[in-house]
Design a protein around this motif. Structure first.
Motif, PDB file in Angstrom:
ATOM      1  N   GLN A 193     -12.449   4.833   2.374  1.00 44.73           N
ATOM      2  CA  GLN A 193     -11.587   3.738   1.925  1.00 44.73           C
ATOM      3  C   GLN A 193     -10.331   4.261   1.239  1.00 44.73           C
ATOM      4  N   ILE A 194     -10.443   5.413   0.563  1.00 48.31           N
ATOM      5  CA  ILE A 194      -9.232   6.003  -0.038  1.00 48.31           C
ATOM      6  C   ILE A 194      -8.422   6.714   1.043  1.00 48.31           C
ATOM      7  N   VAL A 206      -5.713   4.884   3.219  1.00 51.39           N
ATOM      8  CA  VAL A 206      -4.351   4.606   2.752  1.00 51.39           C
ATOM      9  C   VAL A 206      -3.392   5.735   3.118  1.00 51.39           C
ATOM     10  N   THR A 223     -15.926  -6.393  -6.154  1.00 54.06           N
ATOM     11  CA  THR A 223     -15.848  -7.006  -4.826  1.00 54.06           C
ATOM     12  C   THR A 223     -14.647  -6.522  -4.016  1.00 54.06           C
ATOM     13  N   SER A 224     -13.901  -5.556  -4.570  1.00 49.16           N
ATOM     14  CA  SER A 224     -12.663  -5.157  -3.892  1.00 49.16           C
ATOM     15  C   SER A 224     -12.842  -4.044  -2.880  1.00 49.16           C
ATOM     16  N   LEU A 225     -14.037  -3.446  -2.857  1.00 44.68           N
ATOM     17  CA  LEU A 225     -14.274  -2.369  -1.898  1.00 44.68           C
ATOM     18  C   LEU A 225     -15.210  -2.883  -0.805  1.00 44.68           C
ATOM     19  N   ASP A 226     -14.991  -2.374   0.397  1.00 38.37           N
ATOM     20  CA  ASP A 226     -15.864  -2.762   1.510  1.00 38.37           C
ATOM     21  C   ASP A 226     -17.249  -2.156   1.274  1.00 38.37           C
ATOM     22  N   LEU A 274      -1.600  -2.582  -4.936  1.00 36.86           N
ATOM     23  CA  LEU A 274      -2.305  -3.561  -5.770  1.00 36.86           C
ATOM     24  C   LEU A 274      -3.577  -2.966  -6.369  1.00 36.86           C
ATOM     25  N   ILE A 275      -3.763  -3.244  -7.644  1.00 38.98           N
ATOM     26  CA  ILE A 275      -5.060  -2.970  -8.269  1.00 38.98           C
ATOM     27  C   ILE A 275      -5.616  -4.340  -8.631  1.00 38.98           C
ATOM     28  N   SER A 276      -6.764  -4.661  -8.064  1.00 37.34           N
ATOM     29  CA  SER A 276      -7.214  -6.042  -8.149  1.00 37.34           C
ATOM     30  C   SER A 276      -8.064  -6.298  -9.381  1.00 37.34           C
ATOM     31  N   MET A 317      -6.993   4.501  -4.897  1.00 41.02           N
ATOM     32  CA  MET A 317      -6.532   3.916  -3.643  1.00 41.02           C
ATOM     33  C   MET A 317      -5.076   3.458  -3.774  1.00 41.02           C
ATOM     34  N   GLY A 376       0.815  -1.197   0.000  1.00 42.05           N
ATOM     35  CA  GLY A 376       0.000   0.000   0.000  1.00 42.05           C
ATOM     36  C   GLY A 376       0.853   1.254   0.000  1.00 42.05           C
ATOM     37  N   ASN A 399     -11.100  -7.678  -9.642  1.00 41.27           N
ATOM     38  CA  ASN A 399     -12.544  -7.450  -9.650  1.00 41.27           C
ATOM     39  C   ASN A 399     -12.963  -6.256  -8.797  1.00 41.27           C
ATOM     40  N   VAL A 416     -10.420   2.127  -7.078  1.00 40.77           N
ATOM     41  CA  VAL A 416      -9.358   1.206  -6.657  1.00 40.77           C
ATOM     42  C   VAL A 416      -7.999   1.735  -7.137  1.00 40.77           C
TER      43      VAL A 416
END
Ligand SMILES: Nc1ncnc2c1ncn2[C@@H]1O[C@H](COP(=O)(O)OP(=O)(O)OP(=O)(O)O)[C@@H](O)[C@H]1O
Ligand code: SF4
Ligand SMILES: [Mg+2]
Lengths: 316, 308
Positions: free
Chosen positions: A108-109, A112, A97-100, A90-92, A163, A85, A94, A160
């Motif tokens: 969420q941003i 970090v 489903t990657s965010l809460d 990482l950029i995932s 982030m 981080g 999907n 994402v």
């Protein structure tokens, strides 16, 4: 010296050995493409670099990963966490489903930069708003206080990406960042991401199975086949003169403008199963050039006239 | 959020009406004429008719129901036949005892249940997990009245730490709360543990690790928060179960309360009291569900917007 140097790492998950001697390097500010069919080990390679393999029950059995002069294998988790981080992001695959789902996008941003840069709540928010704007999302303030389900897939993936950029990392690992998205916005997101990465001089490991994306964005390419490196070379070389028969097939399969529909052919044969890899060169059942030696002996990854390739019979 | 609340509240109206019909009908479903319970054995038909008229029992059933419901809604639950006092007074007198017992048992189940469930999930596979799982299994199989008797034997009779029965001092609450609460602890711990382990496998949790968020923060701020959603659902569905537990436990510990009132009046066929007590329990269950819905909506934006 390379920013990231991965030297013949092998991975085991339970009884499986999905990666065998993966080797590549990424220089500072370089965009490296990692290509290969489904199951070739792209995501696992990303997990190795992120140090997240133990989370899925895997382990690196040999090899070395050096990031900015620091050996990552055997690095205590608490120290690895300070890299994640902050220096390697990482950029995932999907974004859906990657965010809460029950936490505000903004939080969420902010998380970090608060965590890694020690920013105050206001400073983190200002930074996040700026990042959201840089990803060309209209009305950053509204997005900052939205929930993930209120955003489209493309918007979520931009979040994402924001982030990943939030703590100014040196290396970003992007695992098929657009495969889950609508075809129409895939190119756009890749373009924005590549632009931001280039502007900041960041290194990017871009995982994809789309040779078109590779041609559009990357400086160099690593081609994986069934858990091994088939070839690594600069982008110009790889398209002009692929050394490995598998790379040749990949390039042949790129759909081209003006091509007659239906003339598109995949690579003949099927990807071998991880529980039953063929002896010798794992590509031999599908390779037009395969001979006796290919079935008996694993080809070493060797320096060719340019780049590296693992084929007994590749010219030069 | 306000419209969500109003919607849920409106949804409760038909439920309340249906429940009230059932409670009203109880008197008319039990064998025998309710008047027979009111009058002396050898009273004349005229006396019976007069009594029936007094209680409105000569009117058609639907009218009786409407009158009963109308009165109930204004707080008039009629008079107790045996105790010869307004039912509303009896209930008002008993409700604080039940409320403190129920609320404490709920609090105990929630706090201890979530804490043990979370510990078991975070240290899954370790001795902590195995021990709590064994206790949870025990706690969810032992019937509460039996557990109550056991606790009385051990802590009240043998050790003399707590009163055996009654509600005269605060420490008389401890054993009843434990009796109702331990089953709740087991349930909440099990739901918390499973929900946390399920959430921990989600993509966004891996992403949090990739962001370098410390594991304890991931477990507490993200994973546990998600796990609380099913816990709230279970608890709001189990409000009735906890109140039901209170009914038997009040009886076992000889405590005053709605449960004791209900059982006593059932034995004495004091139907207005039975109706009143049941109506209160039904309202409590409905309010519990409503409260659960509201907490969930506050915690999950998707519930708020009706997506989930
Ligand atoms: N958690 C796991 N447990 C066991 N095997 C796994 C696990 N994750 C991946 N594998 C196996 O390792 C191999 C490589 O998987 P990986 O996810 O890296 O492929 P990939 O190249 O990313 O494919 P895709 O393009 O489908 O994402 C596959 O054969 C897969 O079945
Ligand atoms: S080693 Fe043999 S089978 Fe493998 S790619 Fe080269 S020629 Fe084909
Ligand atoms: Mg993958």
């Amino acid at each position: 010296m390379a920013l990231l140097s991965v030297q013949s790492i092998s991975v085991s998950i339970g009884k499986l050995n999905p990666l065998d001697g993966i080797t590549f390097t990424i220089d500072k500010g370089e965009i490296l493409g990692l290509v290969g069919e489904s199951g070739s080990g792209k995501s696992l390679t990303a997990m190795c670099v992120m140090g997240l393999l133990p989370r899925i029950g895997g382990a690196i059995t040999k090899g070395s990963i050096v990031f900015d002069g620091c050996e990552l294998i055997g690095l205590p988790e608490i120290e690895f966490r300070r890299l994640r981080g902050k220096r390697i992001a990482l950029i995932s695959q999907n974004p859906m489903t990657s965010l809460d789902p029950i936490i505000l996008i903004g939080a969420q941003i902010d998380q970090v930069s608060k965590l890694h840069l020690g920013l105050s709540a206001e400073a983190a928010k200002a930074r996040s708003l700026d990042l959201i704007a840089q990803l060309r999302i209209p009305e950053p303030a509204a997005i900052h206080r939205a929930y993930p389900h209120q955003l489209s897939g493309g918007m979520k993936q931009r979040i994402v990406i924001a982030m990943a950029l939030a703590a100014d990392p040196d290396l970003i690992v992007a695992d098929e960042p657009t495969t889950a998205l609508d075809v129409t916005i895939q190119a756009q997101i890749i373009q924005i991401m590549v632009e931001l990465v280039r502007d900041r001089g960041l290194a990017l490991m871009l995982i994809t199975h789309d040779m078109g994306v590779v041609a559009q964005a990357c400086d160099r390419v690593v081609v994986l086949y069934s858990g091994r490196v088939a070839e690594m070379n600069a982008i110009g070389e790889i398209f002009a003169e692929p050394k490995h028969p598998y790379t040749r097939e990949l390039i042949r399969c790129i759909p081209r403008l003006g091509q007659e529909p239906g003339s598109l052919k995949g690579i003949p044969g099927t990807v071998p199963s991880i529980i039953d890899y063929p002896d010798g060169c794992r590509f031999n059942p599908r390779c037009g050039d395969a001979r006796e030696l290919c079935r008996a002996q694993v080809p070493a990854l060797e320096r060719k006239s340019s780049g590296l390739a693992a084929c007994h019979f590749s010219e030069v | 959020m306000v419209s969500f609340f109003l919607k849920r509240l409106l949804l409760l109206i038909p439920v309340f009406l249906a429940v009230s019909v059932v409670i009203f009908m109880i008197v008319h479903l039990v064998p025998g004429d309710p008047i027979d319970n009111l009058v002396q054995i050898n009273s004349s038909p005229e006396q019976k008719a007069a009594l029936a008229a007094k209680y409105g029992l000569d009117k058609p059933l639907y009218q009786q129901y409407a009158i009963w419901l109308g009165n109930a809604l204004t707080g008039d639950l009629g008079d107790a036949i045996i105790l010869r006092r307004p039912v509303a007074d009896l209930i008002a007198q008993n409700i604080p005892h039940s409320l403190s017992l129920g609320a404490l048992a709920l609090l105990f189940s929630t706090v201890v249940g979530i804490a043990t469930g979370a510990l078991a999930a975070i240290y899954k596979g370790s001795w902590i997990d195995r021990t709590t799982m064994t206790l949870i299994l025990l706690g969810s199989t032992v019937p509460s009245f039996w557990l109550g008797l056991l606790l009385i034997m051990l802590f009240a009779v043998q050790l003399g730490w707590f009163p055996v029965s009654g509600a005269r001092s605060w420490d008389a609450l401890i054993l009843p709360v434990l009796t109702i609460g331990l089953g709740g602890v087991a349930l909440v711990a099990r739901v918390t543990r499973v929900a946390m382990m399920e959430t921990a496998r989600k993509d966004f949790v891996m992403m949090l690790h990739a962001k370098g968020v410390p594991p304890w923060q991931i477990e507490l701020r993200h994973v546990l928060r998600h796990a609380l959603l099913p816990v709230v659902t279970i608890l709001s569905l189990r409000i009735g179960w906890i109140l039901g537990g209170a009914v038997t436990v009040e009886f076992v510990f000889a405590r005053p309360g709605l449960g004791s009132l209900l059982i006593t009046s059932l034995n004495q066929r004091d139907y207005p009291v039975v109706q009143g007590a049941l109506l209160m329990l039904a309202i409590a269950v409905m309010l519990g569900t409503l409260l659960g819905d509201i907490i969930q909506a506050a915690m999950d934006p998707r519930v708020r917007e009706g997506i989930k």
